[in-house]
Design an enzyme around this catalytic site. Structure first.
Site, short mmCIF file in Angstrom:
data_model
loop_
_atom_site.label_atom_id
_atom_site.label_comp_id
_atom_site.label_asym_id
_atom_site.label_seq_id
_atom_site.Cartn_x
_atom_site.Cartn_y
_atom_site.Cartn_z
N ASP A 1 -9.80 13.29 80.53
CA ASP A 1 -9.98 13.60 78.80
C ASP A 1 -8.39 14.15 78.33
O ASP A 1 -6.98 14.01 78.70
CB ASP A 1 -10.61 15.64 79.23
CG ASP A 1 -9.54 16.58 80.23
OD1 ASP A 1 -8.75 15.91 81.25
OD2 ASP A 1 -9.86 17.72 79.54
N GLU B 1 -9.62 18.67 82.27
CA GLU B 1 -9.04 19.52 82.71
C GLU B 1 -8.20 20.12 81.65
O GLU B 1 -7.45 20.96 82.18
CB GLU B 1 -7.66 17.46 83.76
CG GLU B 1 -7.08 18.36 84.44
CD GLU B 1 -5.43 19.09 83.81
OE1 GLU B 1 -4.22 19.28 83.86
OE2 GLU B 1 -5.33 19.04 82.77
#
Length: 470
Positions: free
Chosen positions: A126, A190
């Site tokens: 991400d 994350e």
């Protein structure tokens, strides 16, 4: 009389064997020769595909929830042809999903010695958000400017996803005989902790990383090609302040929550820096800053410029070096707020009518529980920082590899935060961190990485693997 001397031809053969053994490459050199250098064409091609997906993996709930499986698809396309699933190679590939469309990938290259293992973890799929109107180029398409590879995620962290994918692909292609098992863990979620149970936290809970405890774990999500040996803890906080709404021309009839908030935050900060001063170990680890407590956001309900509002909220964070305990700090912050509430009259104010109580109206905040309070503090999910073990095998291997490839080793520490690595360390993992993007563009507009840095990163990984063969 018996002659015990060897024939000249036997002596020559023996000397030749000794010379051959002395000059044969060591196991570590053989690994380096087999794994070679980064295939830059393949790397850039894969990274281009990942950056094309970066628009869809921005992480900012509830508006933007990433679809990490878009990245997973490209990782699997690269690795499955060399996996046991297809019969094309030795890689063992697992796609672990806990939320639809948001998978993690664990890739294993088996070694020959049971229990001997090393891992590369933390390459997240991400990214933080990017506003194209603020950038000088399209953040969601890879563009190349000389050595620069430009786009959202090139430094943090899709560049590392592509880099480790290329490393595992090379292992699957060349099939070197290694003593150590090499594991790569690509993770979801994350960049934001608003939604949990998706990424590495879920993998740990399921026990899927347990065997990584038997060897060094390299968390690949920092920058600047040097070992990052310390990170900060983070405590997000909100301070809600209650006053009394009134006309700004009659300030003596109001309690100004904006002024109260400013004075209260100053008081809290003074106490914080007294109780949590710079720690002696921060110099050893090279932290750029000590622990900090500061506001970063301000909210109020709105109203006219001639109105003193009834309330406001200041939000901010504590960034805490790992030598202090997050729970202890949260307790202290609550104590500071309680002390102000209990004796708010003593709080420094701004002028003759900047008062934080109205005795004639018996007004001093709002009634909560069994008492009146002008200030209430709350906390979002906190995380602890980590100080890597500078005596561990993992640290020495990473340092040697860095010096060998980059030319020097200069470990550093920052009070930026990484999720879960402190918990991994507390459970017995030898956690070390590094990365090959650029700190100067972390979470920034016009993000890029350097292809030359990524090439060095690949060589560092190869050196780490090879050192563990000797």
């Amino acid at each position: 009389m018996c002659n015990n001397r060897l024939p000249r031809s036997s002596i020559q053969r023996f000397q030749g064997l000794v010379f051959s053994l002395a000059n044969s490459p060591s196991p570590s050199e053989m690994v380096k020769d087999i794994l070679g250098d980064l295939d830059t064409d393949s790397f850039v091609k894969l990274l281009s595909k990942l950056i094309d997906e970066s628009k869809y993996v921005q992480n900012n709930p509830p508006d933007l929830i990433p679809e990490e499986d878009r990245i997973v698809k490209h990782v699997l396309d690269s690795l499955l042809p060399h996996s046991t699933q297809t019969g094309g190679g030795p890689l063992i590939v697992k796609h672990a999903t806990y939320f639809p469309g948001r998978g993690n990938v664990i890739v294993e290259y088996p070694g020959t010695v049971p229990g001997k293992i090393l891992s590369f973890v933390g390459m997240h799929m991400d990214v933080v958000t990017a506003n194209p109107t603020d950038w000088d180029f399209d953040p969601f398409t890879l563009s190349i400017d000389g050595d620069k590879l430009r786009g959202r995620g090139t430094t943090d962290c899709l560049g590392h996803v592509a880099l480790i994918t290329e490393l595992m692909k090379r292992l699957g292609e060349t099939k070197p005989k290694l003593k150590s098992t090499v594991v790569a863990v690509f993770i979801a979620n994350e960049e934001n902790s608003a939604i949990s149970g998706v990424g590495v936290d879920a993998l740990v809970k399921d026990g899927l990383l347990n065997k990584l405890k038997d060897g060094p774990l390299f968390w690949i999500d920092t920058a600047d090609k040097q070992p990052c040996i310390g990170t900060g803890g983070m405590i997000p906080w909100k301070l809600r302040v209650t006053g009394k709404l009134f006309h700004s021309g009659l300030a003596h009839k109001a309690i100004n929550p904006l002024e109260l908030a400013m004075d209260a935050v100053k008081e809290i900060q003074l106490h914080f820096y007294r109780d949590f001063p710079p720690h002696p170990k921060e110099q050893i680890y090279g932290f750029a800053t000590p622990s900090t407590m500061k506001p970063t956001q301000w909210h109020y309900p709105g109203g006219g410029i001639n109105q003193i509002p009834a309330e406001c909220t200041i939000s901010g964070d504590v960034r805490l070096t790992p030598f202090y305990n997050v729970i202890d700090v949260m307790k202290k912050l609550q104590e500071y707020v309680d002390d102000i509430n209990n004796d708010i009259e003593r709080l420094e104010s701004r002028g003759p009518v900047s008062k934080y109580v109205l005795p004639d109206e018996d007004l001093r905040g709002r009634f909560i529980g069994a008492s009146f309070r002008s200030l209430t503090i709350s906390f979002d999910e906190a995380m602890s920082g980590v100080a890597c073990d500078l005596e561990s095998h993992g640290f020495h291997v990473l340092s040697k590899a860095t010096e060998e490839v980059v030319g020097h080793v200069k470990p550093y520490s920052i009070t930026g935060s990484l999720p879960l690595i402190r918990e991994l360390q507390d459970e017995g993992f030898d956690v070390q961190t590094s990365g090959y993007g650029l700190m100067s563009v972390y979470h920034a507009k016009n993000e890029y990485c350097l292809l030359s840095d990524m090439c060095q990163g690949y060589k560092v990984f190869v050196s780490i693997i090879s050192q563990l063969e000797d």
